[in-house]
Structures are given as structure tokens and as C-alpha cells.
Design an enzyme around this catalytic site. Structure first.
Site, PDB file in Angstrom:
ATOM      1  N   HIS A 151       0.815  -1.213   0.000  1.00  0.00           N
ATOM      2  CA  HIS A 151       0.000   0.000   0.000  1.00  0.00           C
ATOM      3  C   HIS A 151       0.851   1.266   0.000  1.00  0.00           C
ATOM      4  O   HIS A 151       0.624   2.194  -0.782  1.00  0.00           O
ATOM      5  CB  HIS A 151      -0.932  -0.006   1.223  1.00  0.00           C
ATOM      6  CG  HIS A 151      -1.743   1.239   1.366  1.00  0.00           C
ATOM      7  ND1 HIS A 151      -1.330   2.308   2.142  1.00  0.00           N
ATOM      8  CD2 HIS A 151      -2.920   1.610   0.797  1.00  0.00           C
ATOM      9  CE1 HIS A 151      -2.231   3.274   2.056  1.00  0.00           C
ATOM     10  NE2 HIS A 151      -3.207   2.872   1.261  1.00  0.00           N
ATOM     11  N   CYS A 202      35.128   1.645 -25.446  1.00  0.00           N
ATOM     12  CA  CYS A 202      34.342   1.601 -24.211  1.00  0.00           C
ATOM     13  C   CYS A 202      35.139   2.125 -23.019  1.00  0.00           C
ATOM     14  O   CYS A 202      34.796   1.880 -21.872  1.00  0.00           O
ATOM     15  CB  CYS A 202      33.855   0.177 -23.923  1.00  0.00           C
ATOM     16  SG  CYS A 202      35.173  -1.025 -23.682  1.00  0.00           S
TER      17      CYS A 202
END
Length: 812
Positions: free
Chosen positions: A438, A769
Site C-alpha cells: 500500500h 568503451c
């Protein structure tokens, strides 16, 4: 609602004036008659049970029946008088009025004709399932003229209801729950007329999940809005504990595109504590009760892999059906349950997801914490945001009047009774709950950060202390002492240029992959295994393979704890590595994801649990036993075999064939062939199932012999860090020569240019990279001028470098 209501009928044929309708006669078109929850159940019973989805049957009282009850009892005038002038911000007055209204409704008896209609429908269920059959009684609110209004979670649910008296009482309580404090507050704040909203009650055959498990699933990632995963949570017992956040459930992630294609892509399995379970209160005074879960069960996953995949397939079918029905993409919020008697899975509710599906996708908003303070609590991060304020620790809902707007709510868990103050909070922190509880759902709806499942936040966070709640650092949320500086970055994505040079990303942490995938990109140029091995696996692969021979007793105990669900400890390594790389590959699918095989140095491997027993002491590990040289060495080959098995699982079992594998620190072409032979032994054969294998171009030998390496490998990725170090002959970890380390040095640039020219001449893809293009815009421009195919960047520099590359391409 003051107009005269026609006489009712119990005949299903006259639907407008029926008190009761069977669920299997309903569809989504009946939302005005029976509300969203019940019309959705009918839709699934009619349309999805033929596709293999199990949905419990039953009946629904109608909105007409509720209005008939209100008129027959002359309640509307009294209710209006009680609600007149109510200030819902005054929680004490809100509680007083709400209690008075509920009492009035409960003390007004049902008209005999309504009682008879419910009795007949329940008897029909008993004829089908047995005397006094157990049912779930759920509220389903409906707005007369507001079909898009969301009333989820505001009314009551009753489980394990037996006998006609119990059913009638539960239906009556559901009617009264239309006026819970939170429902009154919600309608008043949203500007809805209380009397334009009615209540339908669904009475559904119970699924005996008290003897098994239940949970919630979403057909979308709840935090990032990533569309291609289904998130499934599971805990033992009836589902209310998961919904309310009373337990920390297991979490599973499934990748939908390859699941639909017949693969088994479970991207994540995270064990929850699952401390309690809700069961039938047999022989007791209540319908249900909570009891502790035995330790052995808590340490097991509540669902099998096949059950996870079945639920994932059902999530796909439900999402596809509702998307077609509504004519727009509709991710779904679904509750499921497993029957402990039959072993069958069931769907007990399904409704459209209301947060991520509504977010604008053309703005990328990122929160950045500028410094860190003393850590007070950690838990599951909800919403990728940062919130601040004074902590207000409240342990009982009766004390919510102490809460001031702008404070951080800290409590055990929340339920709908807390909502009047949740909307005033700058952030929410709870001891209990998972991503579908909730507190998590309401925080997302309100657009505030929350951290759930902290365990002890109510004890470790001082009441009244100034705190910063950070959900911007991955899946784990952090509560820091003090009001720490942070900033928010917003980028309009539609204004970004597209470049000829592919813009890839360097990614190591699977927990960040789904959010990073929202940044414009062409894939992943470097997915590092090291983060997953160090943080998720934690143990040396050889320590898992030779567990019984371990001499370090402390490491042995830790490994035993980590691998408690694995009889074969090596499988733990394979599963965890496959799930981590799988999450990265899925986030960017079907774009290429280049995965570098492990590149720890021997001193780094030694720091893994049990590692010292299997690693040598080297004077200079940086240029020692690392990368390719380990993979075929008899002293590590079986460890490399585990890496290969994990990558085979990612490609062949999960269906993520966008994964390209890359070999680091490969000194000679012959060494490359030996590595490929080791991979083939584990079923990773170059060219088979489209498998490409790249090599890191990070040694001078890789450049000088690039033509020979091109005969062995399918592509190159330049590692500028190591290439700079080895070209200039310096140790990048040494402070004494650090000032000489510079990728822009002419010698390094000539090496890079030569590598690009040779690769292109040989028809091989080549990218970079390393760190240099992220740090130095001029180096990125140099690479574009050389005609490099792709540049892989750190995520935080993608957008600025993309703009620079677009400019460089214009100049070239």
C-alpha cells in the site's frame, strides 16, 4: 439520487433493476452496474478463461441494489446532514463523522427483497461447491458518471466468509465501507459527489491460498515504467498481507518479449523475509488470523520457476486483452493466489495500472544527490526521487493528527486509513512491505519517494530529526541524517539529435539498467560482470565448486548462508550471473549488449569469499594473471566454465540473443583461439545461434596484430584505460606517475587510429568503451574523425557527448 427507484427484480434478465448478477455474465461494459473490480472479473471469466487463465466464479450485488438500500432506509437526508460542512483536513472530525455514517448504515437493515436475492445467489454457489461454501467478499465502487475514477483500496474486503448470515453481514459492512474516512476524504478532495458513487459487492469462491501463497503482479516495472517486464511478488497465506505491506514478499522479474516467444526469462529472484502469513481462523472468533511462518519456509521461494513463468504469461495475456479492449497500451495491476488444496493458480483481481502508464515519456527527469551523510536506514526504493523534511515517527494510526505537512512519515506500515496524512508527506519510510504494498502504491500515485521494508526504521530514525530520503541510487533506498544538497536534471528527449556514430552505454549494475535504458542509446558497449560477481554473488567461483575443501571457516559460513537454496553451489553462481546480465540485456533488447567476460585481477579475485585459497600473490596483478590467460589455465578453467554456462543460459534459455561476448586482455591471436575452444566446450560456439565474440583492444599487441586478431574475433572494442597505460609504460594506479596518464597523448591517439583503420579494412566492427570519450569532448571528436563505429559512454555523459558528436559529424 433522490429520484424514485423502480421496483427491483431478482431476474438476471432485467439487468438494470437486478439486485444480483452472476460474475460470469458480466463484462467491462457493465462497469456502471457493478463497478470496476466486478466488471473486470466478469470480463476475465468470459474472455480469458478460454485461454487457460483460472478466475474464481461467484456473483455481484449491483449498484442499483445499493441505491435501493439507501432509499428504502431513508438514509440520504441523514447522510447529507452528517457530511455538511465537513473539513477532511481535520482528521479528528473526519473520524467522528465517518464513524457516525458507518454506524447509521450498519444499523439500517437490508430490505427483505435484497436479502432474498443475495440468499438465492449464495445458495447457488453452495449447490456448486458444497454447503456453507467459503467465499471472499470484496467491495467494488462505481461512479455513476465517472467511469475513470479510481476507488481502489478504499473499501473493505472480507475473506473466509461462511454461511448465509456471514455473507449478508460482510455485504452490509462493504456497503458501510463506502464511507471509510479515507474514501470520504478522497471523494471530497477530488470533487466527487458522495451520492454519485455507489457500491457493488463481489462474492467470489475462496482460493485456499491460506494453505499456499499469494501476491500481486504488474505487467510493467513499477519504478521505471519499463514496459517489457512483469513484476511478481509472493508471500505465504492470504493476499491481504502483501497488499497492505505487512510482509516483505519474494520478488520476481520476467521478461515479456522472449517469454511470449517460448523462452524462460526469469531476470530476478529476490528472497523476501515473509515473516507472517494470514490463514483461516478455524475454530476461532475471527475469519482470519496471522501466524508466524516457519524458518525453513521463510528461506525458500514461495513459487517454483514454472509457476513464476505461468503467472508471467498470464500477465501478458491480461495486458494484451485490456489493451485491445481499451484501444491503447494498458499495463495491468493484478492480484493472484495459489490454492493449497489443488495446487492451481488463480487471478482474483485485475485493474489498469495508474501511475507509470500516465507518465510523460518525452521528458527525462533525473535526481542527483550531491553528497552523502550518516546512513540511518535502508530498504526498497520506491520512485526514483529524493525527498527531505523532519522525520515524524508514528506507530499507531490513531496518532496521525500529530503529523505536519512536509514531514517525512516513518511508521511500521500503512493501510488506507493513513491516506489523509500521506498526501501531505514529503516522503514515506516503512519497516515492512515490498514494491507492491500500500505505501509503495500510494507514494507512486502522489509522486513522492518512499522506502519500504527497512526492518527497523522506526527505531533508527530519531523522531523530529531532519532527514534526506534518497531513492535515486538504485534499487536500495537510503535515509540520511540531515538535509543534503541535491539537484534535478530535466531533458526534453524529442530535441536530441541522432548521430551516425552509434552511442552506446557502459553498464555494470543490473538494478540501474531499466532506468538507464530510457536515456537515448543504441545499446550497451560494455556490460561488466565484475559488479554482479562482487555484489550479488560475492563468492569466488572456485570456492563454490570446491566448497568442501575450503579452509576459511568464516567464508564457508557466509557462502553456506548465500547458497542456502542450492544443493549445487556452482548453480548459485550460474543463476545469479545469468539473472544480472539478463536484466541488462533485457533492458536494452533487441539492441546489442556487449558483455565482457570477467576481468578481475588476482588480488581482486582474492577478495571474494573463499578467494585467497585459489589466487596467487603477484607483484603486479595489473599485467599479470588476468583476462584471457585465466580462462584456459587449468587453475581457473572450471571457474570460466561457470561464466560460460551463465551466458549460455542468458542467450539460449532466456532468449536474449542480443548479447555479444567480449574477451578482455587477450595477448595473442593464439590465446584467443584457446579461449574460443574453452567456450565451445560449454556450448558457446561462435556463429551458432548468431553468437558473436569480440575482443578488447587494450594492449599494443592488439593494435599491431589487429589484422590477425580480426581472423579470430568478430569485432573490437578499444579499452582506452589499459591501452594508454601500456602504450606509455606506466601504472595507472601509481600516484607518482598519474600526471603522465592522458589518453590524448599523441602516441595513444596513433594506436587508436591504427586499430580503427585495420579493423575497418578487415570488415570488422570497432568501438570504444574506455573513459576517455566521457571525459574529453575533443577525444570524442577525434574518434568521429577516424570513422569509429560506436562510442560507449558512462550514462551521466551520454547526453552532452551525443550533442558534441552530432557537431563533430557536421564538421567531418
Amino acid at each position: 439520487m433522490t429520484q424514485s427507484i423502480p421496483r427491483p427484480t431478482r431476474e438476471i434478465t432485467n439487468r438494470e433493476t437486478a439486485f444480483v448478477l452472476e460474475l460470469n455474465s458480466l463484462s467491462c461494459k457493465d462497469l456502471p452496474l457493478v463497478g470496476g473490480k466486478n466488471s473486470s472479473l466478469g470480463e476475465m471469466l468470459q474472455q480469458l478463461t478460454p485461454k487457460g487463465i483460472n478466475v474464481p466464479d461467484g456473483f455481484a450485488t449491483t449498484a442499483y441494489a445499493y441505491r435501493y438500500f439507501i432509499q428504502a432506509g431513508n438514509l440520504e437526508t441523514q447522510l447529507r446532514r452528517l457530511l455538511e460542512g465537513l473539513d477532511v483536513e481535520d482528521v479528528t472530525e473526519l473520524h467522528r463523522v465517518g464513524q457516525a455514517i458507518r454506524s447509521l448504515i450498519l444499523h439500517t437493515p437490508f430490505p427483505p427483497e435484497l436479502t432474498d436475492a443475495i440468499a438465492a445467489a449464495y445458495q447457488k454457489m453452495c449447490d456448486r461447491y458444497g454447503p456453507n461454501t467459503d467465499v471472499a467478499v470484496r467491495s467494488s465502487a462505481t461512479a455513476e458518471d465517472l467511469p475513470d475514477a479510481s476507488f481502489a483500496g478504499q473499501q473493505e474486503t472480507y475473506l473466509n466468509v461462511h454461511g448465509l448470515k456471514g455473507v449478508l453481514d460482510a455485504c452490509h459492512r462493504c456497503f458501510a465501507s463506502l464511507f471509510t474516512d479515507r474514501a470520504i476524504s478522497y471523494r471530497q478532495i477530488k470533487g466527487f459527489d458522495h451520492f454519485n458513487v455507489a457500491l457493488s459487492v463481489g462474492v467470489q469462491k475462496m482460493v485456499r491460498s491460506d494453505l499456499a501463497c499469494s501476491g500481486v503482479m504488474f505487467s510493467i516495472d513499477t519504478e521505471t515504467g519499463f514496459k517489457d517486464t512483469a513484476l511478481i511478488t509472493a508471500a505465504y497465506g492470504l493476499g491481504e498481507n502483501v497488499v497492505q505491506g505487512a510482509v516483505n514478499p519474494d520478488e520476481y522479474l520476467v521478461f515479456k518479449p522472449t517469454l511470449k516467444a517460448g523462452y524462460k526469462p526469469i531476470l530476478k529472484k529476490a528472497l523476501g523475509t515473509k515473516e507472517i502469513r494470514m490463514v483461516y481462523d478455524l475454530g476461532g472468533t475471527k475469519l482470519t488470523r496471522n501466524e508466524p511462518v516457519p524458518e525453513t519456509l521463510r528461506k525458500q521461494f514461495a513459487l517454483t520457476d514454472e509457476e513464476i513463468l505461468t503467472l508471467g504469461r498470464w500477465a501478458c495475456l491480461i495486458e494484451e486483452h485490456y489493451s485491445a479492449l481499451r484501444g491503447t497500451y494498458t499495463p495491468m495491476d493484478i492480484e493472484w493466489a495459489k490454492d493449497g488444496i489443488t495446487g492451481e493458480l488463480f487471478i482474483v483481481q485485475a485493474r489498469p495500472e495508474t501511475v507509470q502508464s500516465q507518465k510523460a515519456r518525452n521528458i527525462l527527469r533525473t535526481y542527483h544527490l550531491e553528497e552523502k551523510g550518516t546512513l540511518l536506514a535502508t530498504g526498497r526504493a520506491i520512485g526514483e526521487m529524493i525527498g527531505q523534511g523532519r522525520a515524524r515517527v508514528i506507530l499507531n494510526v490513531r496518532n496521525i493528527d500529530q503529523f505536519q505537512a512536509g514531514e517525512v512519515l516513518v511508521t511500521h506500515r500503512t493501510d488506507p486509513d493513513w491516506e489523509p496524512i500521506m498526501k501531505k508527506a514529503s516522503a514515506i519510510v516503512t519497516d515492512q512491505g515490498g514494491r507492491t504494498c500500500h505505501a509503495a502504491i500510494i507514494a507512486r500515485e502522489l509522486g513522492i519517494p518512499a522506502i519500504v521494508g527497512c526492518g527497523d526504521a522506526t527505531e533508527t530514525i530519531p523522531n523530529g530529526a531532519a532527514v534526506t530520503v534518497s531513492c535515486a541510487e538504485g534499487e536500495e533506498g537510503h535515509v540520511y541524517q540531515g538535509l543534503l544538497p541535491f539537484h534535478v536534471q530535466e531533458v526534453a528527449l524529442e530535441n536530441l539529435p541522432r548521430t551516425r556514430t552509434q552511442i552506446l552505454m557502459n553498464v555494470g549494475n543490473p538494478e540501474e539498467a531499466f532506468s538507464l535504458a530510457a536515456i537515448p542509446n543504441d545499446g550497451v558497449g560494455l556490460a561488466r560482470m565484475e559488479f554482479i560477481i562482487a555484489n550479488h554473488i560475492q563468492a569466488h567461483p572456485l570456492a563454490l565448486l570446491h566448497y568442501d575443501e575450503l579452509k576459511d571457516e568464516a567464508a564457508k559460513r557466509q557462502i553456506a548462508e548465500l547458497t542456502q537454496n542450492y544443493s549445487d553451489k556452482a548453480e548459485y553462481f550460474v543463476d545469479k550471473l545469468a539473472q544480472g546480465i539478463g536484466a541488462i540485456a533485457a533492458a536494452f533488447y533487441p539492441k546489442p549488449v556487449v558483455v565482457r567476460m570477467s576481468d578481475f585481477k588476482s588480488n581482486e579475485y582474492a577478495n571474494l569469499l573463499g578467494g585467497r585459497q585459489f589466487e596467487p600473490h603477484e607483484e603486479n596483478p595489473m599485467i599479470g594473471w588476468r583476462g584471457a590467460s585465466r580462462y584456459y589455465d587449468p587453475n581457473y578453467a572450471e571457474g570460466f566454465a561457470l561464466e560460460c554456462r551463465a551466458m549460455k543460459k542468458v542467450r539460449d534459455e532466456m532468449g536474449l540473443t542480443n548479447v555479444i561476448l567480449m574477451i578482455p586482455f587477450c595477448r595473442t591471436p593464439d590465446e584467443g583461439r584457446r579461449v574460443l575452444a574453452e567456450m565451445a566446450k560449454q556450448g558457446l560456439k561462435q556463429g551458432e545461434n548468431g553468437l558473436q565474440v569480440y575482443v578488447m583492444c587494450e594492449l599494443p599487441s592488439n593494435v599491431v596484430l589487429a589484422d590477425a586478431f580480426a581472423e579470430v574475433f568478430d569485432g573490437f572494442s578499444i579499452g582506452s584505460n589499459d591501452l594508454t597505460q601500456l602504450t606509455l609504460g606506466l601504472d595507472r594506479d601509481s600516484a607518482l606517475v598519474a600526471h603522465l596518464f592522458d589518453e590524448r597523448n599523441e602516441a595513444v591517439k596513433r594506436m587508436v587510429a591504427q586499430a580503427i583503420q585495420t579493423a575497418k579494412a578487415k570488415g570488422r566492427k570497432i568501438g570504444i568503451c574506455g573513459q576517455a570519450p566521457s571525459d574529453y569532448p575533443e577525444f570524442a571528436r577525434f574518434l568521429v574523425a577516424q570513422g569509429i563505429d560506436s562510442i560507449s559512454l558512462n550514462p551521466d555523459s551520454v547526453l552532452k557527448t551525443m550533442l558534441q558528436i552530432a557537431e563533430a559529424e557536421k564538421e567531418a
